[in-house]
Design a protein around this motif. Sequence first.
Motif, PDB file in Angstrom:
ATOM      1  N   LEU A   1       9.870  59.426  29.358  1.00  0.00           N
ATOM      2  CA  LEU A   1       8.914  60.114  28.591  1.00  0.00           C
ATOM      3  C   LEU A   1       7.389  59.566  28.626  1.00  0.00           C
ATOM      4  N   VAL A   2       6.438  60.233  29.235  1.00  0.00           N
ATOM      5  CA  VAL A   2       4.998  59.761  29.288  1.00  0.00           C
ATOM      6  C   VAL A   2       4.233  59.872  28.046  1.00  0.00           C
ATOM      7  N   ASN A   3       3.944  58.801  27.631  1.00  0.00           N
ATOM      8  CA  ASN A   3       3.074  58.528  26.258  1.00  0.00           C
ATOM      9  C   ASN A   3       4.158  58.690  25.133  1.00  0.00           C
ATOM     10  N   LEU A   4       4.174  57.229  24.567  1.00  0.00           N
ATOM     11  CA  LEU A   4       5.213  57.173  23.593  1.00  0.00           C
ATOM     12  C   LEU A   4       4.595  57.106  21.999  1.00  0.00           C
ATOM     13  N   ASN A   5       3.604  57.966  21.896  1.00  0.00           N
ATOM     14  CA  ASN A   5       3.086  58.116  20.604  1.00  0.00           C
ATOM     15  C   ASN A   5       4.109  59.444  19.914  1.00  0.00           C
ATOM     16  N   ALA A   6       3.898  59.453  18.542  1.00  0.00           N
ATOM     17  CA  ALA A   6       4.524  60.076  17.714  1.00  0.00           C
ATOM     18  C   ALA A   6       4.454  61.538  18.204  1.00  0.00           C
ATOM     19  N   ASP A   7       3.312  62.266  18.208  1.00  0.00           N
ATOM     20  CA  ASP A   7       3.071  63.423  18.769  1.00  0.00           C
ATOM     21  C   ASP A   7       3.573  64.017  20.039  1.00  0.00           C
ATOM     22  N   LYS A   8       3.923  62.954  20.878  1.00  0.00           N
ATOM     23  CA  LYS A   8       4.319  63.141  22.150  1.00  0.00           C
ATOM     24  C   LYS A   8       6.171  63.095  22.071  1.00  0.00           C
ATOM     25  N   GLY A   9       6.567  62.559  20.843  1.00  0.00           N
ATOM     26  CA  GLY A   9       7.937  62.703  20.635  1.00  0.00           C
ATOM     27  C   GLY A   9       8.412  61.185  20.764  1.00  0.00           C
ATOM     28  N   GLY A  10       7.673  60.138  20.486  1.00  0.00           N
ATOM     29  CA  GLY A  10       8.348  58.720  20.781  1.00  0.00           C
ATOM     30  C   GLY A  10       9.599  58.525  19.883  1.00  0.00           C
ATOM     31  N   ASP A  11       9.509  59.024  18.619  1.00  0.00           N
ATOM     32  CA  ASP A  11      10.602  58.825  17.740  1.00  0.00           C
ATOM     33  C   ASP A  11      11.862  59.462  18.056  1.00  0.00           C
ATOM     34  N   LEU A  12      11.681  60.797  18.736  1.00  0.00           N
ATOM     35  CA  LEU A  12      12.902  61.454  19.196  1.00  0.00           C
ATOM     36  C   LEU A  12      13.451  60.876  20.586  1.00  0.00           C
ATOM     37  N   PHE A  13      12.622  60.364  21.237  1.00  0.00           N
ATOM     38  CA  PHE A  13      12.879  59.447  22.690  1.00  0.00           C
ATOM     39  C   PHE A  13      13.864  58.456  22.293  1.00  0.00           C
ATOM     40  N   TRP A  14      13.550  57.710  21.392  1.00  0.00           N
ATOM     41  CA  TRP A  14      14.481  56.450  20.906  1.00  0.00           C
ATOM     42  C   TRP A  14      15.791  56.733  20.361  1.00  0.00           C
ATOM     43  N   GLN A  15      15.595  57.989  19.678  1.00  0.00           N
ATOM     44  CA  GLN A  15      16.880  58.570  18.770  1.00  0.00           C
ATOM     45  C   GLN A  15      18.004  58.953  20.008  1.00  0.00           C
ATOM     46  N   MET A  16      17.424  59.540  21.034  1.00  0.00           N
ATOM     47  CA  MET A  16      18.157  60.026  22.187  1.00  0.00           C
ATOM     48  C   MET A  16      18.641  58.837  22.914  1.00  0.00           C
ATOM     49  N   ALA A  17      17.911  57.898  23.135  1.00  0.00           N
ATOM     50  CA  ALA A  17      18.302  56.665  23.776  1.00  0.00           C
ATOM     51  C   ALA A  17      19.467  55.968  22.980  1.00  0.00           C
ATOM     52  N   ALA A  18      19.443  55.923  21.658  1.00  0.00           N
ATOM     53  CA  ALA A  18      20.745  55.332  21.116  1.00  0.00           C
ATOM     54  C   ALA A  18      21.818  56.171  20.920  1.00  0.00           C
ATOM     55  N   TRP A  19      21.814  57.727  21.059  1.00  0.00           N
ATOM     56  CA  TRP A  19      22.704  58.325  21.143  1.00  0.00           C
ATOM     57  C   TRP A  19      23.550  58.646  22.425  1.00  0.00           C
ATOM     58  N   THR A  20      22.959  58.246  23.690  1.00  0.00           N
ATOM     59  CA  THR A  20      23.324  58.659  25.096  1.00  0.00           C
ATOM     60  C   THR A  20      23.365  57.349  25.809  1.00  0.00           C
ATOM     61  N   PRO A  21      24.179  56.548  25.573  1.00  0.00           N
ATOM     62  CA  PRO A  21      24.137  55.334  26.425  1.00  0.00           C
ATOM     63  C   PRO A  21      24.328  55.515  27.878  1.00  0.00           C
ATOM     64  N   GLU A  22      24.912  56.646  28.174  1.00  0.00           N
ATOM     65  CA  GLU A  22      25.256  57.102  29.455  1.00  0.00           C
ATOM     66  C   GLU A  22      23.904  57.155  30.201  1.00  0.00           C
ATOM     67  N   TRP A  23      22.840  57.279  29.882  1.00  0.00           N
ATOM     68  CA  TRP A  23      21.397  57.476  30.329  1.00  0.00           C
ATOM     69  C   TRP A  23      20.406  56.205  30.324  1.00  0.00           C
ATOM     70  N   THR A  24      19.970  55.906  31.429  1.00  0.00           N
ATOM     71  CA  THR A  24      18.860  55.057  31.433  1.00  0.00           C
ATOM     72  C   THR A  24      17.499  55.680  30.991  1.00  0.00           C
ATOM     73  N   PHE A  25      16.767  55.117  30.007  1.00  0.00           N
ATOM     74  CA  PHE A  25      15.827  55.706  29.397  1.00  0.00           C
ATOM     75  C   PHE A  25      14.283  54.640  30.040  1.00  0.00           C
ATOM     76  N   LEU A  26      13.323  55.582  30.432  1.00  0.00           N
ATOM     77  CA  LEU A  26      11.937  54.984  30.790  1.00  0.00           C
ATOM     78  C   LEU A  26      10.706  55.388  30.207  1.00  0.00           C
ATOM     79  N   GLY A  27      10.328  54.526  29.078  1.00  0.00           N
ATOM     80  CA  GLY A  27       9.070  55.139  28.232  1.00  0.00           C
ATOM     81  C   GLY A  27       7.821  54.595  29.170  1.00  0.00           C
ATOM     82  N   VAL A  28       6.847  55.456  29.195  1.00  0.00           N
ATOM     83  CA  VAL A  28       5.603  55.104  29.824  1.00  0.00           C
ATOM     84  C   VAL A  28       4.668  55.200  28.752  1.00  0.00           C
ATOM     85  N   ARG A  29       4.257  53.935  28.643  1.00  0.00           N
ATOM     86  CA  ARG A  29       2.701  54.005  27.630  1.00  0.00           C
ATOM     87  C   ARG A  29       1.826  54.989  28.027  1.00  0.00           C
TER      88      ARG A  29
END
Length: 371
Positions: free
Chosen positions: A186-214
């Motif tokens: 995900l590029v841009n971790l602010n709320a309107d870009k979906g930062g909250d959802l991004f980290w929820q997905m990371a918690a529920w899918t440990p099979e994936w590596t997640f990269l967040g770009v400020r």
Amino acid sequence: MDTVASRPHRLAATPISRSMSIVARVYGYPPAHNAGSEWMLHSMLRPLAERGHRVAVWLSHPGTIDRRYEIDGVRVVPYQEGTDFAAHAQKADVLLSHFENVPLVTGLAGARRIPVIVICHDNFATSFHNAAGADLVVYNSEWIRRDGEIFYARYPREFLPRHSIVVRPPVLAEEYRTEPGDCATLVNLNADKGGDLFWQMAAWTPEWTFLGVRGAYGQQIMPPPRLPNCEVVDGVPGKEMREHVYGRARVVLMPSLYESWGRVAVEAFASGIPVIAHPTPGLVESMGEAGIFAYRDDVNAWIHALMSLKDPDNWARASRRAKARSRELSAAPDLDNWCDAVESLWDGGRRRPSRVRALGTLVDTTEMGQA
């Protein structure tokens, strides 16, 4: 009523006898300011410089670069050195702006009878209102153009922009193309870009590596503690996205609340990286048949879409659609049409009649008749 819809969206090219002076006034500019709107603007100014025109950008806000610099032939004057913008602007052949600088620039253009271009990156009423009467309005997508035409249809003819054109945020695919990596990004971790959802997905899918770009703007939402499959990196200039972002991305996530186009998706497509997105009008238009869509408030739908791309065959099919969409957009003549439209504003040195805003209306500043 003469509406924008009744006018040609492409101005005819006019041969020019000399280099034009094109001056823009904007908040920030690459490489220091890395928002999509600014990279769109640079992608539009760059080919004008390549055609031999003198292109200068004056910044209206202090930035991290405090001395004049040049990028791809575009000269940039930082706020710290740009106190004489008005004096410089009155010598320009064409003025250009977007967002909060539009009222100042259109005011100067009207007073000096200089053609003015306004870029509309969104469908907000303020953007359309500020662009009223401009010589050329640039919409960044067809759906923004349609909303603009609906807005202007309520007003008298003299309120309308003289001409309009659609320029979809240009992406030079060869500057972004790389071999995809293995991260859900995900590029841009602010709320309107979906930062909250991004980290929820990371918690529920440990099979994936997640990269967040400020991102370049907005409060960034950091991952909760003890999520070993997460990494956050600082934002990088557009020209480094290929190496530091897309070269690590297997899938790009765009659960954005609002996107008038979605440049990141198109950049990812250059490398055949599938994109999962919330179906904003802009993302639906930009991604076309290559898009994988899920509503941002349905975390299960996002997890399902992401997990389906763990399957190599599913990923390969999505990747082929992404590359096809990239080729399709790269073949569009938007940049040539844009350069022709700018050159068509040049009338051999004669200053044309201008209209200026007065208490929300427009009045003619000469007795030479309507444009």
